[in-house]
Write a protein that holds these residues in place. Structure first.
Motif, PDB file in Angstrom:
ATOM      1  N   GLY B  13       0.734  -1.103  -0.485  1.00 37.16           N
ATOM      2  CA  GLY B  13      -0.130  -0.048  -0.223  1.00 37.16           C
ATOM      3  C   GLY B  13       1.140   1.364  -0.226  1.00 37.16           C
ATOM      4  O   GLY B  13       0.589   2.092  -0.020  1.00 37.16           O
ATOM      5  N   GLU B  14       2.157   1.122  -0.375  1.00 37.04           N
ATOM      6  CA  GLU B  14       2.936   2.694  -0.075  1.00 37.04           C
ATOM      7  C   GLU B  14       3.955   2.977  -1.031  1.00 37.04           C
ATOM      8  O   GLU B  14       4.272   1.557  -2.344  1.00 37.04           O
ATOM      9  CB  GLU B  14       3.931   2.079   1.384  1.00 37.04           C
ATOM     10  N   ALA B  15       4.169   3.711  -1.136  1.00 37.10           N
ATOM     11  CA  ALA B  15       5.341   4.157  -2.619  1.00 37.10           C
ATOM     12  C   ALA B  15       6.896   4.233  -1.906  1.00 37.10           C
ATOM     13  O   ALA B  15       6.294   5.354  -1.212  1.00 37.10           O
ATOM     14  CB  ALA B  15       4.199   5.068  -3.327  1.00 37.10           C
ATOM     15  N   LYS B  16       6.976   4.786  -3.355  1.00 40.25           N
ATOM     16  CA  LYS B  16       8.756   5.399  -2.153  1.00 40.25           C
ATOM     17  C   LYS B  16       8.731   6.205  -4.377  1.00 40.25           C
ATOM     18  O   LYS B  16       8.910   5.303  -4.972  1.00 40.25           O
ATOM     19  CB  LYS B  16       9.441   4.557  -2.341  1.00 40.25           C
ATOM     20  N   ARG B  17       9.439   7.084  -3.849  1.00 41.78           N
ATOM     21  CA  ARG B  17      10.197   7.787  -5.119  1.00 41.78           C
ATOM     22  C   ARG B  17      11.584   7.788  -4.606  1.00 41.78           C
ATOM     23  O   ARG B  17      12.101   8.211  -3.625  1.00 41.78           O
ATOM     24  CB  ARG B  17       9.738   9.348  -4.294  1.00 41.78           C
ATOM     25  N   LEU B  18      12.302   7.516  -6.020  1.00 46.03           N
ATOM     26  CA  LEU B  18      13.492   7.345  -5.867  1.00 46.03           C
ATOM     27  C   LEU B  18      14.078   8.890  -6.501  1.00 46.03           C
ATOM     28  O   LEU B  18      13.532   8.876  -8.352  1.00 46.03           O
ATOM     29  CB  LEU B  18      13.768   6.167  -6.923  1.00 46.03           C
ATOM     30  N   ASP B  19      14.845   9.850  -6.321  1.00 48.15           N
ATOM     31  CA  ASP B  19      15.030  10.698  -7.198  1.00 48.15           C
ATOM     32  C   ASP B  19      16.095  10.810  -7.750  1.00 48.15           C
ATOM     33  O   ASP B  19      17.845  11.379  -7.649  1.00 48.15           O
ATOM     34  CB  ASP B  19      15.807  11.846  -6.452  1.00 48.15           C
ATOM     35  N   LEU B  20      15.307   9.688  -8.902  1.00 50.04           N
ATOM     36  CA  LEU B  20      16.532  10.131 -10.649  1.00 50.04           C
ATOM     37  C   LEU B  20      16.444  10.834 -11.399  1.00 50.04           C
ATOM     38  O   LEU B  20      15.460  11.778 -10.997  1.00 50.04           O
ATOM     39  CB  LEU B  20      16.412   9.045 -10.976  1.00 50.04           C
ATOM     40  N   ASP B  21      16.615  10.995 -12.054  1.00 53.56           N
ATOM     41  CA  ASP B  21      16.351  11.984 -12.839  1.00 53.56           C
ATOM     42  C   ASP B  21      16.083  11.390 -14.833  1.00 53.56           C
ATOM     43  O   ASP B  21      16.850  10.678 -15.110  1.00 53.56           O
ATOM     44  CB  ASP B  21      17.785  12.872 -13.886  1.00 53.56           C
ATOM     45  N   PRO B  22      14.854  11.155 -14.863  1.00 49.47           N
ATOM     46  CA  PRO B  22      14.144  11.168 -14.431  1.00 49.47           C
ATOM     47  C   PRO B  22      13.184  10.516 -12.844  1.00 49.47           C
ATOM     48  O   PRO B  22      14.344   9.609 -12.938  1.00 49.47           O
ATOM     49  CB  PRO B  22      12.479  11.246 -15.127  1.00 49.47           C
ATOM     50  N   ALA B  49       3.771   9.152  -7.028  1.00 44.89           N
ATOM     51  CA  ALA B  49       4.480   8.378  -6.002  1.00 44.89           C
ATOM     52  C   ALA B  49       3.976   9.102  -4.040  1.00 44.89           C
ATOM     53  O   ALA B  49       3.295   8.230  -2.927  1.00 44.89           O
ATOM     54  CB  ALA B  49       5.775   8.454  -5.207  1.00 44.89           C
ATOM     55  N   ASP B  50       3.282  10.087  -4.395  1.00 39.65           N
ATOM     56  CA  ASP B  50       2.308  10.009  -3.254  1.00 39.65           C
ATOM     57  C   ASP B  50       1.056  10.673  -3.277  1.00 39.65           C
ATOM     58  O   ASP B  50       0.253  11.212  -2.728  1.00 39.65           O
ATOM     59  CB  ASP B  50       2.209  12.387  -3.554  1.00 39.65           C
ATOM     60  N   GLY B  51       0.891   9.904  -4.587  1.00 40.51           N
ATOM     61  CA  GLY B  51      -1.375  10.077  -5.220  1.00 40.51           C
ATOM     62  C   GLY B  51      -1.725   8.686  -4.104  1.00 40.51           C
ATOM     63  O   GLY B  51      -0.834   8.405  -3.371  1.00 40.51           O
ATOM     64  N   TRP B  52      -3.140   7.951  -4.398  1.00 40.28           N
ATOM     65  CA  TRP B  52      -3.244   6.793  -4.798  1.00 40.28           C
ATOM     66  C   TRP B  52      -3.458   6.415  -4.789  1.00 40.28           C
ATOM     67  O   TRP B  52      -3.612   5.998  -6.609  1.00 40.28           O
ATOM     68  CB  TRP B  52      -4.977   7.512  -3.734  1.00 40.28           C
ATOM     69  N   LEU B  53      -2.998   4.165  -4.325  1.00 39.47           N
ATOM     70  CA  LEU B  53      -2.353   4.038  -5.024  1.00 39.47           C
ATOM     71  C   LEU B  53      -3.972   2.614  -5.032  1.00 39.47           C
ATOM     72  O   LEU B  53      -4.345   2.544  -2.954  1.00 39.47           O
ATOM     73  CB  LEU B  53      -1.214   2.793  -4.075  1.00 39.47           C
ATOM     74  N   GLU B  54      -4.492   2.052  -5.439  1.00 37.65           N
ATOM     75  CA  GLU B  54      -5.406   1.184  -5.603  1.00 37.65           C
ATOM     76  C   GLU B  54      -5.442   0.518  -6.347  1.00 37.65           C
ATOM     77  O   GLU B  54      -6.024   0.224  -7.815  1.00 37.65           O
ATOM     78  CB  GLU B  54      -6.709   2.269  -6.192  1.00 37.65           C
ATOM     79  N   GLY B  55      -5.700  -0.517  -6.393  1.00 34.47           N
ATOM     80  CA  GLY B  55      -4.969  -1.882  -6.991  1.00 34.47           C
ATOM     81  C   GLY B  55      -3.940  -1.847  -7.285  1.00 34.47           C
ATOM     82  O   GLY B  55      -2.739  -1.784  -6.592  1.00 34.47           O
ATOM     83  N   CYS B  56      -4.065  -1.537  -8.867  1.00 35.58           N
ATOM     84  CA  CYS B  56      -2.657  -2.059  -9.729  1.00 35.58           C
ATOM     85  C   CYS B  56      -2.646  -0.126 -10.581  1.00 35.58           C
ATOM     86  O   CYS B  56      -2.282  -0.289 -11.635  1.00 35.58           O
ATOM     87  CB  CYS B  56      -2.715  -3.320 -10.690  1.00 35.58           C
ATOM     88  N   GLU B  57      -3.816   0.473  -9.604  1.00 34.32           N
ATOM     89  CA  GLU B  57      -3.150   1.598 -10.348  1.00 34.32           C
ATOM     90  C   GLU B  57      -2.571   2.448  -9.600  1.00 34.32           C
ATOM     91  O   GLU B  57      -3.315   2.209  -8.081  1.00 34.32           O
ATOM     92  CB  GLU B  57      -4.812   2.089 -10.800  1.00 34.32           C
ATOM     93  N   VAL B  58      -2.328   3.774  -9.411  1.00 38.11           N
ATOM     94  CA  VAL B  58      -1.938   5.508  -8.744  1.00 38.11           C
ATOM     95  C   VAL B  58      -3.326   6.107  -9.565  1.00 38.11           C
ATOM     96  O   VAL B  58      -3.066   6.944 -10.935  1.00 38.11           O
ATOM     97  CB  VAL B  58      -0.777   5.560  -8.944  1.00 38.11           C
ATOM     98  N   GLU B  59      -4.088   7.168  -8.774  1.00 38.76           N
ATOM     99  CA  GLU B  59      -3.828   8.380  -8.971  1.00 38.76           C
ATOM    100  C   GLU B  59      -3.550   9.743  -8.607  1.00 38.76           C
ATOM    101  O   GLU B  59      -2.852   9.463  -7.555  1.00 38.76           O
ATOM    102  CB  GLU B  59      -5.682   8.513  -8.520  1.00 38.76           C
ATOM    103  N   CYS B  60      -3.010  10.389  -9.276  1.00 37.17           N
ATOM    104  CA  CYS B  60      -2.287  11.195  -8.986  1.00 37.17           C
ATOM    105  C   CYS B  60      -3.197  12.554  -8.019  1.00 37.17           C
ATOM    106  O   CYS B  60      -4.290  12.111  -7.718  1.00 37.17           O
ATOM    107  CB  CYS B  60      -1.607  12.053 -10.928  1.00 37.17           C
ATOM    108  N   PRO B  61      -1.976  13.402  -7.253  1.00 37.22           N
ATOM    109  CA  PRO B  61      -2.637  13.709  -6.076  1.00 37.22           C
ATOM    110  C   PRO B  61      -3.151  15.253  -6.252  1.00 37.22           C
ATOM    111  O   PRO B  61      -4.408  15.411  -5.968  1.00 37.22           O
ATOM    112  CB  PRO B  61      -1.623  13.443  -4.939  1.00 37.22           C
TER     113      PRO B  61
END
Lengths: 375, 116
Positions: B13-22, B49-61
């Motif tokens: 249920g969690e996400a992580k942002r990796l500060d790569l480019d991009p 990564a700050d969005g809403w994870l639902e199933g296999c889909e993410v919604e942009c915040p």
């Protein structure tokens, strides 16, 4: 009026200008409503996570809501970016976050900034630092109380002690189990009068025999003009033929089980300054909240609270609602009758209080003290 | 291949942002899948990564665009262009990432100094 000395029976009210002046009203908003604990909502109005209400407290719009864990949170309804109002509805339910309709700054249910356009390009922006500005919250008696002050006064001293002082002790109100009562009826009154006229009216019963025929029928001692609020711990007793606190004296609903025998067949009234009035009777509680909107305009929201079983079973509460609804309308009509005269040249010096109203003088002293620059 | 972190550090249920480019967003779905896409929404610069994870889909915040984490395709507007998906492998309890080779779809204004 000139400054002639009054006979001993009489003391002065506040001058008329206190009820009409925009500057005094603004000062009251700043020094009273934005500083003291303000009863903002019934806890059950916020059903679950994400449900919210917006309330006007003083000059500020405040969002009250529940977070993921169900705890009540309150925030200034102001986006931290450019100040747009976040919630424009009076109430509603949001799914996951408060989002500003201007630039989409997005805040979670605890107020933290969770997203904004280009936010990841500004790693130096602390998301909690730029979260919504929080307001102090307490829940008591099944209501949500907020305080906008930077350093809120002690809730125990300011609110709970007021109730204890009036009833003699705090247990007396706990007997009524307000936390668990249900709202059987809510009526919102739009009153064209200054909030202080409403407080003063609620504090005295000199008017009862004149404008409240139904109430004095149920509570005969009110014809003496001494309000229940005149004596500590005193509840006005129902008349001998009266079976319940209803418009026709007919029996009410089931008695609230926690109340004592001394509290049965009695009516208690409490004023919690600046904007709450509570009436306690054996089978229900009447809870008033005032929202001052202008020097000559006040909204009063009144809840009739009953045992949950009474409300769930759909019992007809209209005979008990009608009694105090009528009292309210009679009172607010009287307040509206006074309001236009507050600006009369002959009321510039104010009016007078008779002995059974002298305790209102303490309220006036309190108002003056709140507005004075002496800290 | 980039070693990201132990799988145990990314709860379901969690996400992580990796500060790569991009930047890249790695999601651990409630079903236990670990999936990676470009972190930046293709509509406006926001972290998925700050969005809403639902199933296999993410919604942009920000504007509720939805992306399929397996394909990168847009499931709901206003975004129009897909995000890239990146290959994830789990070896000895660690998450490893292989960045896709195609060009990313950046939103307007990203990488360019521009205003309305």
């Amino acid at each position: 009026m000139s400054t002639t000395s009054l006979p001993e029976s009489l003391i002065s009210t506040l001058p008329g200008i206190y009820y009409t002046d925009e500057a005094i009203f603004a000062l009251e908003q700043e020094r009273i409503f934005e500083q003291l604990w303000f009863c903002a909502a019934r806890s059950s109005d916020l059903a679950g996570p994400g449900s919210f209400k917006t309330v006007q407290i003083g000059r500020e719009s405040i969002i009250v809501s529940r977070n993921r864990t169900g705890a009540v949170r309150a925030f200034y309804n102001v986006c931290r970016h450019r100040g747009a109002k976040l919630c424009t509805e009076d109430s509603g339910e949001i799914k996951r976050a408060f989002q500003c309709a201007y630039h989409a700054w997005t805040y979670d249910l605890d107020g933290a900034l969770i997203a904004a356009p280009n936010l990841t390009k500004m790693p130096d922006v602390d998301r909690s630092e730029f979260g919504l500005m929080r307001v102090a919250v307490r829940e008591w008696l099944g209501y949500v109380w907020l305080c906008l002050a930077d350093e809120p006064p002690s809730f125990e001293q300011a609110v709970m002690q007021t109730v204890a002082d009036r009833l003699g002790d705090l247990e007396s109100i706990e007997h009524y189990d307000l936390d668990n009562l249900s709202v059987g009826r809510r009526i919102v009154y739009d009153v064209k009068a200054n909030w202080k006229l409403i407080v003063e009216n609620f504090m005295e019963c000199y008017h009862c025999a004149t404008i409240h025929p139904e109430l004095t029928e149920v509570l005969p001692e009110f014809t003496d003009g001494y309000a229940a609020q005149y004596f500590v711990g005193h509840g006005a007793e129902f008349g001998q033929q009266i079976e319940g606190f209803t418009i026709d004296g007919s029996p009410g609903m089931d008695r609230i089980p926690g109340i004592s025998d001394e509290q049965d067949r009695r009516y208690y009234a409490i004023t919690i300054k600046p904007q709450v009035f509570i009436n306690l009777v054996p089978d229900h509680v009447i809870f008033h909240r005032m929202y001052p909107v202008a020097p000559d305009h006040t909204i009063v929201e009144c809840d009739w609270l009953y045992l949950p079983a009474v409300v769930e079973s759909g019992q007809d509460v209209s005979l008990s609602v009608e009694l105090f609804d009528r009292v309210n309308r009679q009172d607010f009509d009287a307040c509206e009758r006074c309001q236009p005269a507050m600006s009369s040249r002959v009321y510039a010096g104010g009016g007078v209080l008779v002995p059974s109203e002298h305790h209102i003088g303490a309220f006036h002293d309190w108002v003056r003290a709140q507005l004075s620059d002496v800290t | 291949m980039i070693r990201v972190c132990p799988l145990a550090d990314l709860a379901r249920g969690e996400a992580k942002r990796l500060d790569l480019d991009p930047a890249v967003a790695i999601f651990h779905t409630e079903d236990g899948e670990v999936l990676a896409i470009d972190d930046t929404c293709t509509h406006q610069d926001a972290s998925l990564a700050d969005g809403w994870l639902e199933g296999c889909e993410v919604e942009c915040p920000l504007h509720s665009s939805k992306f399929d984490l397996r394909t990168g395709q847009v499931d709901a507007p206003p975004a129009k262009r897909p995000v890239r998906t990146h290959q994830v492998t789990i070896t000895d309890g660690d998450i490893y990432l292989t960045i896709a080779s195609e060009q990313p779809n950046a939103p307007a204004g990203v990488d360019v100094e521009a205003g309305p």
